[in-house]
Design a protein around this motif. Sequence first.
Motif, PDB file in Angstrom:
ATOM      1  N   GLN A   4      27.170  -6.046 -13.702  1.00 42.23           N
ATOM      2  CA  GLN A   4      28.467  -6.045 -13.032  1.00 42.23           C
ATOM      3  C   GLN A   4      28.276  -6.394 -11.553  1.00 42.23           C
ATOM      4  OE1 GLN A   4      31.280  -5.811 -14.660  1.00 42.23           O
ATOM      5  NE2 GLN A   4      30.230  -5.364 -16.573  1.00 42.23           N
ATOM      6  N   PRO A   5      29.309  -6.995 -10.937  1.00 46.39           N
ATOM      7  CA  PRO A   5      29.186  -7.351  -9.511  1.00 46.39           C
ATOM      8  C   PRO A   5      29.437  -6.174  -8.565  1.00 46.39           C
ATOM      9  CG  PRO A   5      31.278  -8.105 -10.376  1.00 46.39           C
ATOM     10  CD  PRO A   5      30.521  -7.507 -11.535  1.00 46.39           C
ATOM     11  N   PHE A   6      29.405  -4.952  -9.079  1.00 47.30           N
ATOM     12  CA  PHE A   6      29.641  -3.766  -8.260  1.00 47.30           C
ATOM     13  C   PHE A   6      28.649  -2.680  -8.657  1.00 47.30           C
ATOM     14  CE2 PHE A   6      32.617  -3.933 -11.818  1.00 47.30           C
ATOM     15  CZ  PHE A   6      32.358  -2.736 -12.486  1.00 47.30           C
ATOM     16  N   VAL A  86      29.180  -1.843  -3.084  1.00 44.48           N
ATOM     17  CA  VAL A  86      30.277  -2.637  -3.640  1.00 44.48           C
ATOM     18  C   VAL A  86      31.008  -1.730  -4.624  1.00 44.48           C
ATOM     19  CG1 VAL A  86      30.943  -4.704  -4.918  1.00 44.48           C
ATOM     20  CG2 VAL A  86      28.960  -4.769  -3.393  1.00 44.48           C
ATOM     21  N   ALA A  88      34.122  -0.988  -7.038  1.00 42.16           N
ATOM     22  CA  ALA A  88      35.215  -1.552  -7.826  1.00 42.16           C
ATOM     23  C   ALA A  88      36.276  -0.484  -8.037  1.00 42.16           C
ATOM     24  CB  ALA A  88      34.699  -2.045  -9.169  1.00 42.16           C
ATOM     25  N   LYS A  91      42.874  -2.154  -9.798  1.00 46.38           N
ATOM     26  CA  LYS A  91      43.990  -2.525  -8.926  1.00 46.38           C
ATOM     27  C   LYS A  91      45.351  -2.177  -9.520  1.00 46.38           C
ATOM     28  CE  LYS A  91      44.004  -7.400 -10.324  1.00 46.38           C
ATOM     29  NZ  LYS A  91      43.824  -8.754  -9.803  1.00 46.38           N
ATOM     30  N   ILE A 114      32.022  -3.216   0.594  1.00 45.35           N
ATOM     31  CA  ILE A 114      33.320  -3.810   0.256  1.00 45.35           C
ATOM     32  C   ILE A 114      33.940  -3.081  -0.933  1.00 45.35           C
ATOM     33  CG2 ILE A 114      32.710  -6.106   1.121  1.00 45.35           C
ATOM     34  CD1 ILE A 114      32.381  -6.961  -1.824  1.00 45.35           C
ATOM     35  N   TYR A 116      36.174  -3.840  -4.343  1.00 41.62           N
ATOM     36  CA  TYR A 116      36.283  -4.961  -5.274  1.00 41.62           C
ATOM     37  C   TYR A 116      37.366  -4.645  -6.315  1.00 41.62           C
ATOM     38  CZ  TYR A 116      34.356  -8.418  -8.609  1.00 41.62           C
ATOM     39  OH  TYR A 116      34.160  -9.461  -9.468  1.00 41.62           O
ATOM     40  N   ILE A 118      39.488  -4.817  -9.621  1.00 43.60           N
ATOM     41  CA  ILE A 118      39.312  -5.321 -10.978  1.00 43.60           C
ATOM     42  C   ILE A 118      40.485  -4.850 -11.840  1.00 43.60           C
ATOM     43  CG2 ILE A 118      36.809  -5.485 -10.870  1.00 43.60           C
ATOM     44  CD1 ILE A 118      36.608  -2.881 -12.359  1.00 43.60           C
TER      45      ILE A 118
END
Length: 127
Positions: A4-6, A86, A88, A91, A114, A116, A118
């Motif tokens: 995962q990008p987080f 990061v 997530a 939203k 940040i 993030y 999702i």
Amino acid sequence: MDGQPFDTFVVTDPWNRGWLSGFWSIDELDEKAGYLFITKDKAVLMTDFRYEERVKEEAPEFEVVIWQKLLQDHFPYVWEITDSEVVAFDKQFTTFLEYEQMLGTLQIYKPKSIMYPIKDFVEKLRI
């Protein structure tokens, strides 16, 4: 969480919180009964004192953090123990105020971190 990008996922939706942790409490109109902070190695459930005993019974795998005054006062502790960079968040279920509070405290702890956004991450796990 691998791939995962987080590195941390924040769960604010009561149904997703219940499905992931076992802590089934309905949120009030103006406040949440709890938040989950999930990483590869940690699972933290943050709630207020009214739910402390219930959380310990229903979500024994989670480290419980009880907020005393303002919810956002406890975010720095969570960021520290989860080592978040990061983060997530769903939203669809996180209010803009919650986002601002989390981001503000996260960037104090780690200035380059940040948030993030999702959508449907937990829902896709159910399938």
